[in-house]
Design a protein around this motif. Structure first.
Motif, mmCIF file in Angstrom:
data_model
loop_
_atom_site.group_PDB
_atom_site.id
_atom_site.type_symbol
_atom_site.label_atom_id
_atom_site.label_comp_id
_atom_site.label_asym_id
_atom_site.label_seq_id
_atom_site.Cartn_x
_atom_site.Cartn_y
_atom_site.Cartn_z
ATOM 1 N N PHE A 13 46.829 41.170 35.478
ATOM 2 C CA PHE A 13 45.812 40.161 35.195
ATOM 3 C C PHE A 13 45.084 39.743 36.469
ATOM 4 C CE2 PHE A 13 44.715 35.615 35.160
ATOM 5 C CZ PHE A 13 43.751 35.608 34.156
ATOM 6 N N PHE A 14 45.847 39.415 37.518
ATOM 7 C CA PHE A 14 45.219 38.970 38.769
ATOM 8 C C PHE A 14 44.535 40.122 39.497
ATOM 9 C CE2 PHE A 14 47.987 35.195 38.280
ATOM 10 C CZ PHE A 14 47.001 34.224 38.402
ATOM 11 N N THR A 15 45.010 41.335 39.277
ATOM 12 C CA THR A 15 44.326 42.505 39.836
ATOM 13 C C THR A 15 42.918 42.615 39.258
ATOM 14 O OG1 THR A 15 46.388 43.730 40.195
ATOM 15 C CG2 THR A 15 44.378 45.033 39.976
ATOM 16 N N ILE A 16 42.818 42.492 37.936
ATOM 17 C CA ILE A 16 41.513 42.573 37.273
ATOM 18 C C ILE A 16 40.645 41.374 37.642
ATOM 19 C CG2 ILE A 16 40.356 42.562 35.023
ATOM 20 C CD1 ILE A 16 42.884 44.067 33.948
ATOM 21 N N LEU A 17 41.248 40.174 37.622
ATOM 22 C CA LEU A 17 40.497 38.960 37.945
ATOM 23 C C LEU A 17 39.937 39.008 39.365
ATOM 24 C CD1 LEU A 17 39.566 36.087 37.194
ATOM 25 C CD2 LEU A 17 41.783 35.253 38.041
ATOM 26 N N SER A 18 40.764 39.417 40.325
ATOM 27 C CA SER A 18 40.302 39.462 41.713
ATOM 28 C C SER A 18 39.233 40.535 41.890
ATOM 29 C CB SER A 18 41.475 39.705 42.668
ATOM 30 O OG SER A 18 42.041 40.982 42.462
ATOM 31 N N GLY A 19 39.384 41.664 41.184
ATOM 32 C CA GLY A 19 38.358 42.700 41.248
ATOM 33 C C GLY A 19 37.028 42.196 40.704
ATOM 34 N N TRP A 20 37.087 41.487 39.579
ATOM 35 C CA TRP A 20 35.867 40.911 38.997
ATOM 36 C C TRP A 20 35.236 39.921 39.961
ATOM 37 C CZ3 TRP A 20 34.995 35.725 37.762
ATOM 38 C CH2 TRP A 20 33.786 35.479 37.075
#
Length: 196
Positions: A175-182
């Motif tokens: 989740f935080f991987t995707i959020l930080s990428g966004w």
């Protein structure tokens, strides 16, 4: 070479050591040793950045090698976890793809003489990934090495915890991987000129 850069280089050297240990079952307590190596390597990531900022020892070598060392360490661990069927391949792909994408964005920004600093979401992402990987490695130890098997059998709450926590921690990391990428792309998309 200053101390932070030596720590970064040490982390790179620990990656093949981790891979050999986690892969070669003939080595006594191989997964335990691999987990210890991973924890030491992860700690050097925290330590080299702290020392570099405190003592003003930030160098171009460090800017290049530090994120590369992090990616090598996390990628190696994720591939090992896929090999042991502890995580789905899609998890590794999502995390690795995000790293490639953000690295590409930073490269483009650097070509415009802009440095994209690590965000709070990026730091949370790294922390959750490290916690998830370490918990998965401990779970792996419990299935591979007798001393932890016996401990888990004598303490059922530990077995329950390491059955539930590692996959939850990994989903949190995704989740935080995707959020930080966004977040990186939301703030850095202006540096991407689709006409060039």
């Amino acid at each position: 070479m200053n101390l932070p850069n030596k720590l970064t280089l040490f982390r790179v050297i620990l990656v093949p050591v981790f891979l050999v240990l986690v892969s070669v079952k003939e080595i006594p307590y191989n997964v335990t040793l691999a987990t210890i190596v991973f924890i030491i390597a992860a700690y050097t990531d925290h330590l080299d950045g702290k020392i570099a900022r405190r003592d003003n020892l930030i160098t171009n070598f460090g800017k290049f090698m530090d994120p590369l060392a992090d990616k090598l360490l996390v990628t190696s661990a994720l591939i090992a976890l896929v090999e042991f069927n502890l995580i789905g391949a899609w998890i590794a792909v999502v995390i690795i793809a995000r790293e490639f994408a953000v690295s590409g964005l930073r490269t483009i920004a650097a070509s415009e003489n802009v440095v994209i600093a690590a965000s709070i979401w990026g730091k949370i992402k790294t922390t959750t990934q490290i916690v998830a990987i370490i918990s998965m490695l401990i779970k792996l130890i419990s299935t591979q090495e007798e001393y932890l098997m016996n401990l888990f059998q004598s303490a059922p709450f530990l077995d329950s915890f390491f059955t539930i926590f590692p996959p939850v921690a990994m989903y949190v990391a995704v989740f935080f991987t995707i959020l930080s990428g966004w977040d990186y792309f939301k703030n850095g998309w202006k540096f991407i000129d689709t006409n060039k």
